[in-house]
Design a protein around this motif. Structure first.
Motif, short mmCIF file in Angstrom:
data_model
loop_
_atom_site.label_atom_id
_atom_site.label_comp_id
_atom_site.label_asym_id
_atom_site.label_seq_id
_atom_site.Cartn_x
_atom_site.Cartn_y
_atom_site.Cartn_z
N GLY A 1 0.82 -1.21 0.00
CA GLY A 1 0.00 0.00 0.00
C GLY A 1 0.85 1.26 0.00
N GLN A 2 1.93 1.25 0.76
CA GLN A 2 2.83 2.41 0.81
C GLN A 2 3.52 2.60 -0.53
OE1 GLN A 2 3.07 4.58 3.47
NE2 GLN A 2 4.06 5.80 1.90
N PHE A 3 3.93 1.52 -1.16
CA PHE A 3 4.57 1.61 -2.48
C PHE A 3 3.62 2.26 -3.48
CE2 PHE A 3 5.71 0.13 -6.68
CZ PHE A 3 7.09 0.22 -6.68
N ILE A 4 2.37 1.85 -3.45
CA ILE A 4 1.38 2.40 -4.38
C ILE A 4 1.15 3.88 -4.09
CG2 ILE A 4 -1.05 2.30 -5.05
CD1 ILE A 4 -0.80 -0.79 -4.63
N ARG A 5 1.02 4.23 -2.81
CA ARG A 5 0.84 5.65 -2.45
C ARG A 5 2.04 6.48 -2.90
NH1 ARG A 5 -1.59 3.22 1.87
NH2 ARG A 5 0.26 3.19 3.15
N ASP A 6 3.25 5.95 -2.69
CA ASP A 6 4.45 6.65 -3.13
C ASP A 6 4.48 6.80 -4.65
OD1 ASP A 6 5.26 6.74 -0.49
OD2 ASP A 6 6.78 5.18 -0.70
N ALA A 7 4.08 5.75 -5.36
CA ALA A 7 4.08 5.80 -6.83
C ALA A 7 3.09 6.84 -7.33
CB ALA A 7 3.76 4.42 -7.40
N VAL A 8 1.91 6.88 -6.74
CA VAL A 8 0.91 7.88 -7.14
C VAL A 8 1.42 9.29 -6.84
CG1 VAL A 8 -1.41 8.77 -6.67
CG2 VAL A 8 -1.06 6.32 -6.98
N GLY A 9 1.98 9.47 -5.66
CA GLY A 9 2.55 10.77 -5.30
C GLY A 9 3.70 11.15 -6.22
N GLY A 10 4.54 10.16 -6.57
CA GLY A 10 5.65 10.42 -7.48
C GLY A 10 5.17 10.83 -8.86
N ALA A 11 4.11 10.20 -9.32
CA ALA A 11 3.54 10.59 -10.62
C ALA A 11 3.02 12.02 -10.56
CB ALA A 11 2.42 9.63 -11.01
N LYS A 12 2.44 12.40 -9.44
CA LYS A 12 1.97 13.78 -9.27
C LYS A 12 3.15 14.75 -9.27
CE LYS A 12 -2.28 12.73 -6.78
NZ LYS A 12 -2.97 12.81 -5.48
N ASP A 13 4.24 14.36 -8.61
CA ASP A 13 5.44 15.21 -8.60
C ASP A 13 5.98 15.40 -10.01
OD1 ASP A 13 5.43 15.47 -5.81
OD2 ASP A 13 6.70 13.69 -5.54
N MET A 14 5.98 14.33 -10.78
CA MET A 14 6.46 14.42 -12.16
C MET A 14 5.56 15.33 -12.99
SD MET A 14 9.24 12.65 -12.36
CE MET A 14 9.46 12.25 -14.08
N TYR A 15 4.27 15.20 -12.80
CA TYR A 15 3.33 16.06 -13.54
C TYR A 15 3.51 17.52 -13.15
CZ TYR A 15 -0.85 18.38 -15.12
OH TYR A 15 -1.70 19.27 -15.71
N ARG A 16 3.70 17.77 -11.84
CA ARG A 16 3.88 19.15 -11.38
C ARG A 16 5.13 19.77 -12.00
NH1 ARG A 16 2.64 18.38 -6.59
NH2 ARG A 16 4.63 17.58 -5.86
N ALA A 17 6.22 19.00 -12.08
CA ALA A 17 7.44 19.51 -12.71
C ALA A 17 7.20 19.78 -14.20
CB ALA A 17 8.59 18.51 -12.53
N TYR A 18 6.47 18.89 -14.86
CA TYR A 18 6.16 19.09 -16.28
C TYR A 18 5.30 20.34 -16.47
CZ TYR A 18 4.11 18.40 -20.87
OH TYR A 18 3.69 18.58 -22.16
#
Length: 132
Positions: free
Chosen positions: A31-48
Motif C-alpha cells: 500500500g505504501q509503495f502504491i501511495r508513493d508511486a501515485v505521489g511520485g507521478a503527481k510530482d512528475m506532472y507538477r514539474a512538467y
C-alpha cells in the motif's frame, strides 16, 4: 448488503492476519509503495506543468531533475514512478522531436541525478524565476 460483505471480508482478513503478522506488513508495504508511486507521478506532472508554464530556454534539464528528485524522495514507489515516466517520455520524445540522441542522453542524466538525490539546482539556468 454490500456493507455487510465488506465488513465480513475485513474481519476475515484481520483475523487471518493476526496469526500471520508478515501478511499484514506485506500489505502495508504494498500500500505504501502504491501511495508513493501515485505521489511520485503527481510530482512528475507538477514539474512538467511548471516547465511548460515557465517556458524558459535551457530549463528542461532542471525540471527533469526536480521532478525525479521530488518523486524519489517519497520512497521506492516514487522512484519507480519517476523512472517509468522518465523513460517513457524520453523514448517517445526521441522518436518524434528530432533533437537527437545527445539531448536524450542529457535528459536521462538529469533524470538519474534527481532520482539519486542530487540537487536539481545543478541544472538550474540563470534567470529562471525563483517561483520554480
Amino acid at each position: 448488503m454490500r456493507l455487510w460483505i465488506c465488513i465480513a471480508l475485513l474481519c476475515t482478513v484481520l483475523c487471518a492476519s493476526a496469526e500471520r503478522p508478515a501478511f499484514v506488513r506485506g500489505m502495508i508495504r504494498r500500500g505504501q509503495f502504491i501511495r508513493d508511486a501515485v505521489g511520485g507521478a503527481k510530482d512528475m506532472y507538477r514539474a512538467y506543468r511548471d516547465m511548460r508554464e515557465a517556458n524558459y530556454k535551457g530549463a528542461d534539464k532542471y525540471f527533469h531533475a526536480r521532478g525525479n528528485y521530488d518523486a524519489a524522495r517519497r520512497g521506492p514507489g516514487g522512484a519507480w514512478a519517476a523512472r517509468v515516466i522518465s523513460d517513457a517520455r524520453e523514448h517517445w520524445q526521441s522518436s518524434v522531436s528530432g533533437r537527437g540522441a545527445e539531448d536524450t542522453r542529457a535528459d536521462q542524466e538529469a533524470n538519474a541525478w534527481g532520482r539519486r538525490g542530487g540537487d536539481p539546482n545543478r541544472y538550474r539556468p540563470k534567470g529562471l524565476p525563483r517561483k520554480y
